[in-house]
Design a protein around this motif. Structure first.
Motif, mmCIF file in Angstrom:
data_model
loop_
_atom_site.group_PDB
_atom_site.id
_atom_site.type_symbol
_atom_site.label_atom_id
_atom_site.label_comp_id
_atom_site.label_asym_id
_atom_site.label_seq_id
_atom_site.Cartn_x
_atom_site.Cartn_y
_atom_site.Cartn_z
ATOM 1 N N THR A 206 -25.607 -47.936 3.152
ATOM 2 C CA THR A 206 -24.622 -46.909 3.481
ATOM 3 C C THR A 206 -23.278 -47.341 2.930
ATOM 4 N N TYR A 207 -22.462 -46.339 2.507
ATOM 5 C CA TYR A 207 -21.197 -46.693 1.873
ATOM 6 C C TYR A 207 -20.136 -45.644 2.196
ATOM 7 N N GLY A 208 -18.902 -46.015 1.953
ATOM 8 C CA GLY A 208 -17.785 -45.098 2.114
ATOM 9 C C GLY A 208 -16.593 -45.560 1.307
ATOM 10 N N GLY A 212 -13.364 -40.643 1.241
ATOM 11 C CA GLY A 212 -14.646 -40.125 0.797
ATOM 12 C C GLY A 212 -14.839 -40.349 -0.693
ATOM 13 N N TYR A 214 -18.695 -40.343 1.401
ATOM 14 C CA TYR A 214 -19.485 -41.228 2.242
ATOM 15 C C TYR A 214 -20.951 -40.852 2.034
ATOM 16 N N SER A 216 -25.305 -42.616 1.400
ATOM 17 C CA SER A 216 -26.237 -43.736 1.356
ATOM 18 C C SER A 216 -27.068 -43.636 0.088
#
Length: 712
Positions: A206-208, A212, A214, A216
């Motif tokens: 998962t990332y962000g 934004g 955001y 995965s």
């Protein structure tokens, strides 16, 4: 499973089989049975926590001892008309411990009804990282169903994972960290970030990013790395935060990656087309100078409110073109092409820009039919509403990362972005024509200016800024005084002439204190500044000497107004500007709906269809500071908006494809009524501001004050 357990299961299966055979043998007799055994639980109704029943390679991984769930059923024949058959669920779980000994746990639920979930939370002593199997059956007190894994059923398995994955490492060849390179190119250039955790059971990340997006990304297989793609939209320091997620849903501690994004790089090719009249070629800011055909005339008009000072006119003939003789874009990669355009006609296909390919154009940007168009690789995106003699900014974009073609008209995306497969177009870049199988065709007739080609994505905010035409202040009337019944414009432009029933209001001396001086009468301050226009609602008005805004083009008007009545008896107009037969627009208060309205007829005809938008507001009754109203007509997007105190909404917005030119003077406090005037305003008016061009939302907020908004 132990031999004893298997023996018990086989015995139960034999009993159930005998009962089933007996029921089948007696099904056709005239008498019924007292009880039918419950149905075998279905695999699709079994879950280990939130995960479906599975075993083997598909075994569910969980982050805590799961709640084992099954939906159990009893045959409808066993149910009374008014009640469901009571059931119990019998769960069994087993595993092999570290010493190689098979362990068993079982649980019987409370009595519940057929068709609802039965559950058991797996015991807390189940070992971590060990496959645990389970099955379930139904018991109605007289008979039991087959176990869920008998026959065509399946055993369910899960593994309890009690360890979170290790944090990820992040690397990027496109956007290194500041200690490697402080500012990196840049807005509109995709970056790719490789993320990986040392843990071999990680299945996703998962990332962000700041602001934004955001999301995965999945690893191709457990423990494999993954790539995160990012398109910077603004120049600023940026941070990427990533966490690894393993098969059980456990997440790692976050890893932070900082990098700095530069502004988007300049066009790879740019021809301002502002060369002196009589020129035979167009200089290039970047790229190669463009040779001009004899059908090209330099020194033509330019769109107001832009940095473009002049353009070229193409006559639509075989000689009306410009070309650098070399390609400007690699059409197999990301690119964008833009230009200011003003068509002299709209009834045929015309090309603003293209690039030669084998036997045709690699792409075209221009006009086709009744639409603006961007075509590439057999794909066409279209939209907007071309109008003869109207300036329009066009931008076509091919994004190789997504494979999508986009079209922007006047800074707004139109049509639907479409998948495109571009062909190689290594031929010359063309302005004003497109290659065909037998020469060039679709020649442009009209003006073209500031042609740009980018080798990156032009992001939406940039597209908007490229198309922006800065509004020009036409007049600002603060209505603080009047000489010979004329209130001046702040920059010594045309004044507003006051009619009968109109006057400039001023407050009493600020040193007046009635409690101290009985002869002193206190009066409240004006709406803004040192004075405002007061109208009697019977004959009072003010008017300019002629039209102030061009209602056929984009315009903005702002005004501060306060109604003297709390329940007005009839509609009252605060601003209007008329044509020959009706008002081109009027802003009025409609007491029947308790709302300010903007009314814009589609034609200069009595009884013509009208666009009406509104903002609900209670009448002031002579109290308070009134309301700051604004009208914005954007000819580029064919929209009209009414703002109240700086804000608009969907109910205060409408489309108006074709504004028409009004010749009447700007009126304050009245509107056209047949052959005369009516809807006189009873109230106060202040700070009238008029602009050529459409103000942005953030600029509208500043209207209604003694100083004009900064349009920067």
């Amino acid at each position: 499973m132990s031999n004893r357990s298997r023996t018990r299961r086989h015995a139960r299966t034999a009993v159930v089989g005998c009962v089933t055979a007996l029921l089948a043998a007696t099904a056709g007799t005239a008498w019924g049975v007292d009880n039918l055994p419950p149905l075998q639980p279905r695999v699709q109704d079994l879950r280990s926590g939130s995960k479906a029943c599975a075993t083997g390679a598909d075994t569910a991984y969980v982050s805590a001892p799961p709640r084992l769930t099954a939906v159990l059923y009893d045959p409808e024949e066993d149910n009374q008309p008014s009640e469901s058959s009571p059931l119990k669920g019998e769960f069994e779980a087993w595993w092999t411990d570290a010493a190689g000994v098979e362990q068993h746990r079982s649980y019987t639920t409370a009595t519940l009804s057929s068709g609802i979930p039965f559950s058991w939370t797996a015991p807390a002593d189940i070992p971590a990282n060990t496959p645990v199997s389970w099955h379930v059956r139904a018991d109605d007190g007289k008979a039991t169903s087959p176990w869920s894994d008998e026959g065509d059923g399946s055993v369910c398995s899960f593994v309890y994972d009690d360890t979170s994955p290790q944090p990820v490492t992040i690397t990027s060849p496109d956007y290194p960290t500041p200690d490697q390179e402080f500012w990196v190119d840049g807005v509109g250039v995709y970056g790719h970030f490789t993320v990986r955790s040392p843990s071999d059971d990680v299945v996703s990340y998962t990332y962000g990013f700041i602001g934004g997006p955001y999301g995965s990304v999945d690893a191709e297989q457990p423990g494999a790395p993954a790539t995160i793609t990012f398109l910077p939209l603004t120049a600023a320091p940026q941070t990427l935060t990533v966490q690894a997620v393993d098969r059980s849903g456990r997440v790692s501690a976050p890893t932070r990656y900082d990098f700095n994004v530069k502004s988007g790089r300049a066009p790879a090719g740019r021809w301002k087309l502002d060369d002196p009249a009589g020129s035979r070629s167009a200089a290039a800011d970047t790229g190669t100078a463009a040779r001009a055909g004899t059908g090209v005339t330099f020194g033509a008009a330019a769109p107001s409110g832009t940095e473009t000072t002049s353009t070229v006119t193409l006559d639509g003939s075989g000689h009306g073109f410009l070309t650098p003789g070399v390609p400007a874009a690699d059409t197999r990669k990301t690119f964008a092409v833009s230009a200011w355009t003003r068509p002299a006609e709209t009834g045929r296909t015309m090309t603003v820009a293209s690039q030669d390919a084998d036997g045709g154009p690699g792409f075209t940007l221009g006009l086709r039919g009744q639409d603006w168009s961007f075509a590439i690789g057999g794909t066409r995106v279209f939209g907007g509403a071309p109008e003869t003699g109207e300036w329009t900014h066009l931008l076509g974009l091919y994004d190789a990362e997504t494979g999508l073609a986009h079209l922007y008209v006047n800074g707004h995306e139109v049509g639907t972005a479409a998948q495109a497969t571009p062909a190689e177009a290594a031929g010359a870049f063309q302005i004003g024509r497109a290659r065909g199988t037998a020469g060039y065709r679709d020649r442009w007739h009209g003006e073209v200016g500031d042609v740009r080609v980018y080798d990156r994505v032009v992001v939406p905010q940039e597209a908007t800024e490229l198309a922006r035409r800065a509004p020009k202040l036409l007049g600002h009337w603060s209505l603080e005084d009047a000489t010979d019944s004329a209130s001046p414009e702040q920059s010594h432009g045309t004044p507003l002439h006051l009619g009968p029933g109109a006057s400039i209001y001023h407050a009493s001396d600020s040193s007046c204190i009635p409690e101290i001086d009985p002869d002193c009468t206190y009066t409240p301050p004006p709406l803004s500044g040192d004075g405002h226009l007061a109208l009697d609602g019977e004959s009072g008005y003010a008017a300019a000497e002629g039209p102030v805004v061009d209602t056929a083009d984009s315009f903005t008007l702002g005004v501060v107004v306060r109604l003297a009545d709390s329940e007005p008896a009839h509609p009252m107009t605060v601003l209007s500007q008329a044509g020959e037969h009706t008002d081109a627009f009027k802003v009025r208060y409609e007491p029947a709906t308790h709302a300010w309205q903007l009314v814009m007829p589609e034609k200069d005809e009595a009884g013509a269809p009208e666009r009406v938008v509104s903002q609900i507001e209670a009448a002031d009754g002579g109290e308070g500071q009134g309301h700051r109203l604004a009208v914005v007509y954007d000819d580029g997007t064919d929209t009209v908006k009414l703002y109240a105190d700086g804000y608009t909404n969907a109910g205060a917005t409408a489309t108006l494809p074709d504004g028409w030119h009004s010749t009447g003077a700007l009126q304050v406090g009245r509107g056209k009524a047949g052959d005369g005037w009516g809807e006189y305003l009873h109230g106060d008016v202040d700070e009238i501001q008029a602009y050529a061009g459409a103000l942005r939302d953030k600029d509208v907020m500043a209207l209604g004050h003694t100083t004009d908004p900064c349009l920067c």
